[in-house]
Design an enzyme around this catalytic site. Structure first.
Site, short mmCIF file in Angstrom:
data_model
loop_
_atom_site.label_atom_id
_atom_site.label_comp_id
_atom_site.label_asym_id
_atom_site.label_seq_id
_atom_site.Cartn_x
_atom_site.Cartn_y
_atom_site.Cartn_z
N MET A 29 15.09 -11.71 -0.29
CA MET A 29 15.50 -10.58 -1.13
C MET A 29 16.22 -11.07 -2.39
O MET A 29 16.00 -10.56 -3.49
CB MET A 29 16.38 -9.62 -0.33
CG MET A 29 15.64 -8.95 0.82
SD MET A 29 16.67 -7.85 1.83
CE MET A 29 16.80 -6.44 0.73
N VAL B 281 13.59 -12.36 -4.94
CA VAL B 281 12.83 -11.32 -5.64
C VAL B 281 13.74 -10.48 -6.52
O VAL B 281 13.36 -10.07 -7.62
CB VAL B 281 12.09 -10.43 -4.62
CG1 VAL B 281 11.39 -9.26 -5.31
CG2 VAL B 281 11.07 -11.26 -3.84
N GLU B 282 14.96 -10.21 -6.06
CA GLU B 282 15.88 -9.37 -6.83
C GLU B 282 16.28 -10.01 -8.15
O GLU B 282 16.33 -9.35 -9.18
CB GLU B 282 17.14 -9.06 -6.00
CG GLU B 282 16.92 -8.19 -4.78
CD GLU B 282 16.59 -6.75 -5.14
OE1 GLU B 282 16.85 -6.35 -6.29
OE2 GLU B 282 16.03 -6.06 -4.29
N SER B 283 16.62 -11.31 -8.12
CA SER B 283 17.28 -11.88 -9.30
C SER B 283 16.94 -13.33 -9.59
O SER B 283 17.48 -13.90 -10.54
CB SER B 283 18.80 -11.80 -9.10
OG SER B 283 19.18 -12.65 -8.02
#
Length: 728
Positions: free
Chosen positions: A258, A261-263
């Site tokens: 996560m 993909v987030e940052s």
């Protein structure tokens, strides 16, 4: 990814939704979200029960009365038709049978916890809680001993503790040199005589007293049904991801995927919607989750993991749980619920789920085979694992948690005191050489040299008395988990979380009574099944709990803002409170400092209220603050105080609405999840009827709102009452 993880996503309207969904989608943990469709079902069930009860009660008054009551209960034209139908005796017999079956089914469902545990041989909720607590303590102790079987790990833990012991010995030596110069120092060292040889027991009690349930589960190696996820991803913050996974019982692989993909693991990135950092948290969400600085990688990852753990709990009963969690993190849990517990038909969210899932691999339980989760549709299977590599023998994760706990609590390991002056007799050897001028006392070196050269050398033993300054270096850790009050009762199955736990528990029944009983005593937290169990009963809130003043949106004449102190923060945390510190034992003085400062407008600090408790004899060593303290402290600072019990919640609520504050003493294993009781302050009532609080040990819990029943369940069952209503 540019999302608002309170549910507001930056996706465009062209993708099938508004850029800013309704307000109810912005807060992941609201009562609506946490119950999901099961909450709606429970509400409808309760309404059906009320209507059915009205009909059955009226039956004794005759068929006509029953028909009228049925019509009134259902209401409208349809109600009138039903009312006339049920006057028919045959139809009434059928209806009565249906209602009887409905009541039986509802009774079995709602009382499922008590029924199953009674079947397993527990006499009552107290019996179950007692056995489960004892088992958990034994399991924690065994886990520590397993860690200590690796000598290098035991040596590291001992080095931390001995370093603190040496600091305390230095304080003792300095005190002796200052006050008892010329005296011999005599120290009774309980580290050597008590702690060192019973270390696993003392540490087990410490962990039970200070850790929440999820941390204990992680420590014991119960990583749940998604513990066998893996990923090849690495980041500059792997240690933070691992600690967050351990703390909140979330697969580290999921967090890494996560974060990627987030940052791309960028702690400084800010989305167009205002989401910040590695896990892309909105500022208000970050604050509510305990991150005061969302740009700090550690705080951001820990807060993101906590949110993921909440979503895992919410969707744990579904085979596509992982997909739902990732989708809810992106689009908000309400969007997932409205989509029928499927990934919403938003292009951005669907792509987001595929990207995260693409980084994850599932190792099927008991095999070396791999399953790509994107191809498998996210069905994770189940199983338990311990250790970072899935090996039951690997204790590295548990060791890291233990080291963190020891480091954080070192100040509470030892205390010291000067216990008096004394004297000892000891033998001294004096050495002499006879010269022409007579015998002369010499050093042992001269004695040996002269004797070797043929001189007349001799020695004599004499008994001398020497004054001593006697000190004790005491072990301040508890020897047993705090005593729990009786009066537990089993929880009713009234929300989806408990319902899903019971479904998992029923699976163990297929293995027989012994297997099921072992599961309840070891694999589940006992607080899941008794009233007041844990802070998870609260509702997710968005109150800004930062700063020294906290403001609330409450009704009527409720106090709108309070002066806030936190016992875990400096300068209060390290201040001595009796034989302990404010951080460890000062929730009573800190809560009263909040109340007194708020209602008087003065600056009455935790240090001042703690000093008053000590001087007034209301600190109890090894226990904490006396229950007489809130009344006496309130009166001392010119305030009124009235103590009431848990049966007067209506009065507590009305007092809050009238502008008073309420101090509550919470039972162990309730709001904090630990084995110690805890004082909190109730501050007001929201428009929806929830209670706001100021928890002097947690800004995170302060940011939430709580149902009246939850607050009631937290209170201790005391004859004099668990609530102190304080006013001007």
């Amino acid at each position: 990814m540019e999302e608002d993880h309170t549910g507001r996503n930056a996706g465009s309207p062209e993708e099938g939704r508004n850029a800013e969904p309704p307000e109810d989608e912005r807060n992941a943990g609201t009562s609506e979200d946490s119950g999901g469709r099961f909450s709606d079902f429970s509400e409808n069930l309760a309404q059906s029960m009320q209507a059915a009860h009205s009909v059955l009660s009226a039956a004794s008054a005759g068929m006509e009365a029953a028909g009228s009551t049925a019509g009134a209960a259902l209401g409208g034209p349809l109600g009138a038709v039903v009312g006339s139908l049920v006057t028919n005796r045959k139809i009434w017999k059928i209806a009565a049978a249906v209602f009887a079956a409905l009541f039986l089914w509802m009774f079995l469902l709602v009382n499922m916890v008590g029924i199953i545990l009674s079947y397993l041989g527990f006499l009552n909720a107290d019996d179950y809680a007692g056995q489960a607590q004892s088992t958990e303590l034994s399991n924690v102790k065994a886990r520590i001993e397993e860690i200590f079987s690796d000598e290098s790990q035991k040596t590291e833990v001992l080095a931390l503790i001995e370093g603190k012991r040496d600091e305390v010995l230095s304080e003792i030596t300095a005190d002796q040199q200052e006050k008892y110069e010329g005296y011999m120092l005599a120290v009774t060292d309980e580290y050597e005589s008590r702690l060192k040889n019973n270390l696993s027991h003392y540490l087990a009690v410490l962990l039970e007293e200070t850790w929440e349930n999820t941390t204990i589960s992680s420590f014991l190696g119960y990583f749940g049904q998604y513990g066998n996820l893996s990923t090849t991803l690495t980041s500059p913050y792997d240690a933070y991801f691992q600690e967050a996974a351990n703390t909140y019982q979330v697969p580290v692989a999921l967090l890494l995927a996560m974060g990627k993909v987030e940052s791309e693991y960028n702690p400084n990135i800010v989305s167009s919607a205002g989401a910040i950092g590695i896990m892309q948290l909105m500022p208000s969400t970050a604050t509510a989750l305990g991150a005061t600085n969302p740009y700090d990688p550690y705080q951001n990852i820990m807060a993101g993991a906590k949110y993921v753990s909440q979503l895992l709990d919410m969707f744990s009963g579904y085979s596509n749980c992982l997909e739902l969690v990732i989708a809810a993190y992106n689009a908000g849990p309400n969007a997932v619920i409205r989509a029928g517990y499927q990934v919403p038909a938003y292009t951005e969210t669907q792509n987001h789920v595929k990207k995260v899932m693409g980084y994850l691999t599932l190792y099927a339980e008991g095999t070396d085979s791999e399953t790509d989760l994107e191809d498998a549709g996210g069905d994770s299977g189940s199983g338990e694992t311990g250790g970072s590599d899935g090996s039951a023998e690997d204790t590295s994760d548990a060791f890291a948690l233990l080291m963190m706990a020891v480091s954080e609590n070192l100040d509470d390991f030892f205390s010291w005191s000067m216990t008096g002056e004394g004297s000892i007799e000891r033998e001294e050897i004096h050495y002499y050489v006879r010269y022409e001028s007579g015998a002369e006392e010499v050093s042992i070196e001269t004695y040996e040299s002269e004797k070797e050269n043929g001189a007349d050398a001799y020695c004599e033993t004499v008994t001398v008395e020497e004054r001593t300054a006697d000190y004790t270096l005491a072990v301040a850790l508890d020897t047993a988990v705090s005593a729990k009050s009786s009066g537990y009762s089993y929880k009713f199955v009234t929300n989806e979380s408990i319902f899903n736990k019971m479904l998992f528990a029923i699976q163990y029944l297929s293995g027989g009574v012994s297997a099921a009983k072992k599961a309840f005593l070891s694999l589940f937290s006992w607080t899941d099944f008794v009233t007041g169990g844990s802070a998870s009963d609260s509702y997710y809130g968005s109150i800004d709990a930062t700063g020294d003043t906290i403001t609330y949106d409450t009704v009527g004449d409720c106090v709108k803002s309070v002066t806030y102190f936190n016992q875990t923060e400096e300068p209060w945390a390290s201040i001595t409170y009796g034989s302990s510190t404010i951080r460890r034992s000062g929730c009573g003085p800190t809560s009263l400092a909040i109340v007194i400062s708020t209602l008087t407008g003065g600056n009455v600090t935790p240090e001042m209220t703690a000093a008053y408790a000590i001087s007034n004899g209301e600190y109890v060593a090894g226990v904490g603050t006396s229950h007489s303290f809130p009344t006496n402290a309130a009166n001392h600072w010119g305030l009124t105080c009235e103590r009431v019990g848990k049966n007067q919640m209506d009065y507590v609520v009305s007092s809050l609405k009238a502008g008073k504050l309420v101090v509550e003493i919470c039972e162990a294993y309730t709001i904090t999840g630990s084995g110690s009781g805890h004082f909190i302050v109730l501050t007001g009532v929201t428009q929806e009827g929830y209670i706001t609080i100021a928890d002097c040990a947690s800004r995170e819990r302060t940011a939430k709102v709580y149902s009246v029943e939850t607050i009631r369940s937290y209170g201790r069952d005391l004859a004099d009452g668990a609530f102190w209503i304080i006013g001007k």
